[in-house]
Write an enzyme that holds these catalytic residues in place. Structure first.
Site: not given
Length: 251
Positions: A136, A149
């Site tokens: 990501s 995250y």
């Protein structure tokens, strides 16, 4: 027997799109995820070029069973796509849930570790293996509310970079694909505990966010280059997203 590609998190989103795409590229795809019913539906649509294997990447035993099932197929394992992952919540660090942080670390980081360890011998033995890990843009950019995250994705990218160094001289490429804003059916919905309105708000005014097929296309491209070509890291965002905090939204 066709070359085998193993795709985790294949029951929806990027994983399902990647499984479908790789089957068109000539791979026999092992679609792995926890939800057996969704895997069965996916494999039925793909046809004989796919096999469903129920797997939870947070379980050592489940990953070992997947590796055994892949071995029974008999073909060379040339591709692993570490796609299983996810985020929970947008809580600040001061009030973040340790259980949520632990889950994010387990699925994103240790899940990648378990799968890589389980299939690496077969990938090396194939003589032309490739590991693609779906990270990501959170792997290199922090943002408010994303502590758990971003910490997990930073750790995942450190794992991938270390692995590439350690495999130098062996016939296995290590590729990282880092998407920005991708609209899928479940990622944001899961992040917000099923709150559809909060999930939809992430994409408000963004005319063309990326979709799962866009990422599947990039994974397939990286995996089908001549084996001496290693695309170390591919960062991909929609044109509307210039950076993590710079997103053009139409009114």
């Amino acid at each position: 027997m066709q070359n085998i590609a193993v795709v985790t998190g294949a029951s929806s989103g990027i994983g399902a799109a990647t499984a479908r795409r790789l089957a068109t590229e000539g791979f026999h795809v092992v679609a792995a995820a926890r939800r057996a019913d969704r895997l069965a539906a996916l494999v039925e649509k793909i046809g004989p070029a796919a096999t469903a294997v129920e797997c939870d990447v947070t379980s050592d035993q489940s990953v070992a069973a997947l590796a055994a099932a892949v071995g029974e197929l008999g073909g060379p394992v040339t591709l692993l796509v570490n796609n299983a992952g996810g985020a929970i919540g947008l809580d600040p660090v001061e009030s973040g849930s340790t259980a949520d942080w632990q889950w994010m670390y387990d699925v994103n980081v240790l899940g990648t570790l378990r799968m890589t360890q389980a299939l690496l011998p077969a990938l090396v033995a194939s003589g032309a293996g490739t590991i693609v890990t779906v990270g990501s843009t959170a792997a290199f950019t922090a943002y408010e509310g994303g502590g758990g995250y971003t910490a997990a994705k930073h750790a995942q990218t450190a794992l991938v970079g270390t692995l590439r160094l350690e495999l130098s001289g062996k016939p296995v490429r290590v590729v990282e694909v880092d998407p920005g804003m991708v609209r899928t059916d479940e990622f944001s919905l899961k992040r917000f505990g099923g709150d559809q309105a909060r999930a939809d708000a992430i994409y408000d005014g963004v005319r063309e966010p990326l979709v799962a097929d866009d990422i599947a296309d990039i994974i397939a491209y990286a995996a089908t280059r001549p084996h001496h070509v290693n695309l170390d890291r591919i960062v991909v965002r929609p044109i509307a997203q210039a950076a993590q905090h710079k997103v053009h939204r139409e009114k």
